[in-house]
Design a protein around this motif. Structure first.
Motif, PDB file in Angstrom:
ATOM      1  N   HIS C  49       0.820  -1.214   0.000  1.00  0.00           N
ATOM      2  CA  HIS C  49       0.000   0.000   0.000  1.00  0.00           C
ATOM      3  C   HIS C  49       0.853   1.263   0.000  1.00  0.00           C
ATOM      4  O   HIS C  49       0.410   2.314  -0.401  1.00  0.00           O
ATOM      5  N   GLU C  50       2.096   1.150   0.451  1.00  0.00           N
ATOM      6  CA  GLU C  50       2.962   2.326   0.397  1.00  0.00           C
ATOM      7  C   GLU C  50       3.385   2.642  -1.032  1.00  0.00           C
ATOM      8  O   GLU C  50       3.620   3.801  -1.378  1.00  0.00           O
ATOM      9  N   LEU C  51       3.484   1.589  -1.829  1.00  0.00           N
ATOM     10  CA  LEU C  51       3.851   1.806  -3.225  1.00  0.00           C
ATOM     11  C   LEU C  51       2.831   2.682  -3.931  1.00  0.00           C
ATOM     12  O   LEU C  51       3.173   3.483  -4.805  1.00  0.00           O
ATOM     13  N   GLU C  52       1.562   2.497  -3.573  1.00  0.00           N
ATOM     14  CA  GLU C  52       0.518   3.252  -4.273  1.00  0.00           C
ATOM     15  C   GLU C  52       0.713   4.758  -4.154  1.00  0.00           C
ATOM     16  O   GLU C  52       0.356   5.511  -5.053  1.00  0.00           O
ATOM     17  N   ALA C  53       1.274   5.189  -3.032  1.00  0.00           N
ATOM     18  CA  ALA C  53       1.483   6.622  -2.834  1.00  0.00           C
ATOM     19  C   ALA C  53       2.512   7.176  -3.805  1.00  0.00           C
ATOM     20  O   ALA C  53       2.604   8.385  -4.003  1.00  0.00           O
ATOM     21  N   LEU C  54       3.284   6.300  -4.435  1.00  0.00           N
ATOM     22  CA  LEU C  54       4.297   6.777  -5.380  1.00  0.00           C
ATOM     23  C   LEU C  54       3.676   7.498  -6.575  1.00  0.00           C
ATOM     24  O   LEU C  54       4.359   8.207  -7.303  1.00  0.00           O
ATOM     25  N   ARG C  55       2.395   7.279  -6.778  1.00  0.00           N
ATOM     26  CA  ARG C  55       1.703   8.039  -7.812  1.00  0.00           C
ATOM     27  C   ARG C  55       1.896   9.542  -7.581  1.00  0.00           C
ATOM     28  O   ARG C  55       1.792  10.346  -8.508  1.00  0.00           O
TER      29      ARG C  55
END
Lengths: 342, 342, 342, 342
Positions: C49-55
């Motif tokens: 879920h932290e990866l999603e913030a990379l957007r």
């Protein structure tokens, strides 16, 4: 394109996809993850649409595009904002353009009265339907060529350039003779023969978003026009179909801001169809300008309750003048010295 | 029509509405409630669409229709089920009809191979696109007249009547020369010039539901055909656009049952577009028959992963034969002695 | 996860994303295409879920998941079909299970009459609302604990296990005392505290799909139950909200087939809410079985026109018996020797 | 209520409906049209919801409400605009109120830094999630009571009143101890036990519109709060679920204008959830104010790309300050002398 193999894909299936990717003119780039293999199709000159069929190949779970499918309409292709010139009116420039007029041309008196009034109130262009797409065959279908003649008369008297809808390839030449700008109605946004035909006309095009068209589909419809040779395209957001029933459509104003980001084409807003309610039009018009629209198209009728179509979403002449006064602050702010109404 | 006045409507406003109702050719019937006045417009010969504009009259809150706006397509107009004869195949009769073939005609070999295989598996008609409506101008647009010739060759060899899409009024005569039935694609469901033109052709019409068309709009599109003179209309449910993204469309099977109630026209189901996933087609086809559809239209391709369009939702030849065997129980049950496949 | 960089991303931005991917516990795999760089995050133990913030990181255009976000409910996690035992009734096994009863429990007479009739007609379980979620605070809200007692009495007399809705964490223990199965209503599908609480009850759960829940969201709601410890979950498709207004909801039957593919959990269909129209229920029920549902839940009332809720979509006792006879062929076919109705 | 009989309804069926209408406490008013009979149920004290079941009576085609089902929230009930006082901040008055802060409270440093920055930039209230409704059980679920304590600390230091979501009846008292205003999240808009519980708290409520809630359903959810005793309700439009996938939700700004017409309650706009894209937030915020919203709620995070939730739709501190400067013209125009930021 990214091709995600399913968890239990075999080496043979992976190999098969790699071969197909190369056959389609791409370079295949394999990435082996903890759970599954992902294959990237690299290159810009391959046959992209053939790759999509790989979703049907054994062992493939999903095929995902990573680039937008449109080209000529995109900001990446052309950075500067397009300005469309409609017989002297500049859409996409510093000034917010207002197009106004009745849903349908009903009579000489109706269209002339309206044209004079909207001009006096500050509108820049005149709208009016000659050929009307109607849900029921028993509803009023428009006055046809007679309406075109009346529009021309109103145009000649007021100096307001005219936009009107063309519904069929067979009518394009006729309508182009009378009108300054040709409208593709919402229900025809994906009428591809019509788009291809309009790509070859010298007239600028007003392309309404379909009631269930995604932003991508809308821009691809515009791509038909640009790739066919007509670069004078103005997009029009007019509301989409959703579960909400209190309003005729759901006006998707954020789409206007997004399209301005993705594309160099001008975008205008239709608060009449977008809300379907007279009482909301002025507020929706203001919001459209605030979010960055290049203009508005508004339905105006001398007597909405007797209109042969769209009465409930038409302003009368006084209401339109009021709306224009309400907009004047933001309009002036955006375009301090160029108000054509004065 | 029912006209509900707002709570604070004045007597003058009520009187004005009554006058307008009578001007439009109806009798006005006033009902004074605890909170508000409701006016009924009574009569069947008045100008119904003019009443709708009364929503714009002062003091009016809502105008509500109480009858369906379609006539000729309704069960009330014609009680018995319509059977459409397509060169000998009866759609709407006791037998469930299966139409099969590729999304697009791609080559002589492809269409002939498919036609022979679907015939052997029990299909009653052949489908195949010659003119393809494609979201992107860069996608394969169909082989055009060359495809029409190949379809005719397949038809002559297998005896399967052919249905293919016509996208433009200008192509109607040409396509009608080659095909047994003309399809109006989903995106053209409200292309009214096309509907008006097709109303005058002797060919039966397959009218697909638009991706965002309500059932009422769909039946009114059919009303264009019937009121224009063509009574040989088959409706096709092919899924609607919703928020769900796992499936290409949401197949609205209950709509099939409702349309059978409201109308005498035959209805078939397209499980290929309806789901967009090969693995779900056979199950959706069964459900379509169970809910009362008169037939199916299914995409079949010799090699789906190489299809130029719609590969992911096409069955290959073996899968189609399997699907037909799975349907044989219900198909036979409904039509014990008329299987054309044997 | 796939992270697509924008066309004009700098080397520094790419490097920054690679570092973040690694910080989140994944391996970064860079793929340099003709137009843009794509970074794959590889590994199964990272903080997804932290990866999603990379957007939100500079130079990033999109972050795309390539795996489904649910685990325990998936077929990949558990291949064999789950069978949920509700006090002896097996949902998910060879027999199609029919749950029937009124929307709301209204009186002792009403629920007992209905329970006896649906049992005689072949139903396997009884439904009946004690706590009713109602759009308006002025509508009937259910008899509460009094209804629970009446359901128990009907259960004791007929032997039919009972399912009823629980709306609040505070009521879980009380309802679990009386009912064999607890229903999560459509509007509570994403009431996460309720799901977490129900994960700890020994009772099986009937989890209705939310009116605007995607299939993914529905399965993730079930994942709350399984990951919290309750594996006895039956899913229920009851229609989704779309633009169509002729029917109360759009029954998404293809979703049933897809969920059976993606998950090992049983799925039943609710043709009452799914259509909102009495006349369509029997046909929709048949279609539900044809597409692979493990059961049905149907609203039945001794006198629908006097029902305090959902009358228009309730069968009366005779209609229910007719529906059951109409289903008997397919029901018997699927479960030749276990019909509890005889 | 209007009850439209079907065309072939018998005199007996008509008589039966008349009797039921009277039994329900209304006066029946019969209107015999050319094609069908329409029965009006007149009176304001009858049992309205029982009438709806008449749709199930023989010979009835449709039952149509002619009044809105909500009362206390309506402009007809209360003409003057409601102003909700949140610890000194007036929502619904002349000033446009801006609420800002992170999606989730993640740490002491994060919330204090954000609170100071948004205060300096001119925000009037602080937002921050302690209990987070998350689609997946594997996503970050909020810091709970620890987050409440940190919010209180931020509030004490900056003086900004705090709004935070409460997800469960069991948490209401605890959250009300720390927060100035309690938020009902979009997914809980129809969590009726929660609404009933919140109707009895002294705290004002921020009621978000459900992702698939019609305007009517939204106002009826508010009616639960008002009819239960809590009149301090602020509505929040945050986007609805549609077929469009480029944006997280479709921000329904026209709904704001309509709700202001139908109801006296204040309405604010959430451009973060409404668009899901950082780059569109400032433009959508402006449009919200232009269409008449009483305020905004915006997600702000010191480092969006590391946010544990909603990073892609969070402004960083600099972007928020820029947005506020961009709004200052319209904000000042609306509220010349009351800017709390200075």
């Amino acid at each position: 394109m990214i091709i995600a193999m399913s968890i239990d894909a075999t080496e043979e299936e992976i190999q098969h996809v790699v071969e197909r990717v190369e056959e389609c003119g791409f370079r295949a780039h394999i990435s082996r993850g903890a759970e599954r293999v992902v294959i990237g199709a690299i290159g810009s000159s391959g046959r992209r649409h053939e790759l999509e069929a790989l979703r049907a190949a054994p062992g493939v779970e999903d095929v995902m595009p990573i680039t937008h499918p449109f080209k000529l309409v995109s900001r990446q292709f052309k950075r500067e904002q397009t300005i469309v010139n409609v017989s002297g009116v500049q859409i996409g420039g510093p000034e917010v353009i207002v197009i106004a007029g009745p849903c349908s041309v009903e009579s000489r008196d109706q269209i002339l009265t309206t044209a004079r009034a909207v001009r006096a109130a500050g509108a820049h262009m005149l709208r009016g339907g000659a050929y009307k797409p109607r849900t029921s065959p028993y509803d009023f279908q428009g006055l046809g060529v007679e309406a075109l003649r009346l529009l021309k008369e109103a145009r000649d008297e007021t100096g307001l350039p005219v936009v009107t809808e063309v519904m069929s390839t067979e009518d394009v030449d006729l309508v182009a003779e009378y009108a300054d700008m040709l409208q593709v109605g919402a229900r025809n946004m994906q009428n591809f023969p019509l788009l291809r035909r309009l790509a070859t006309t010298p007239r600028p095009i007003l392309l309404k978003r379909g009631p269930s068209a995604t932003i991508k589909e809308w821009l691809l419809a515009a791509e038909y026009l640009l790739s066919g040779g007509n670069e004078n395209v103005v997009l029009c957001e007019r509301g989409i179909k959703t579960f909400e029933t209190e309003l005729r459509n759901t006006l998707d104003l954020a789409a206007v801001a997004l399209v301005k980001e993705l594309s160099h084409l001008p975008v205008i807003v239709d608060p009449s169809h977008g809300t379907g309610r007279r009482s909301l039009i002025a507020a929706a018009a203001k919001a459209g300008i605030a979010i960055g629209a290049d203009g508005l198209i508004v339905e105006v009728h001398p007597c909405p309750e007797r209109a042969l179509s769209d009465g409930p979403q038409s302003l009368d002449l006084t209401e339109f003048a009021q709306m224009m006064r309400g907009l004047s602050a933001p309009l002036r702010q955006l375009a301090p010295s160029t108000c054509v109404a004065c």
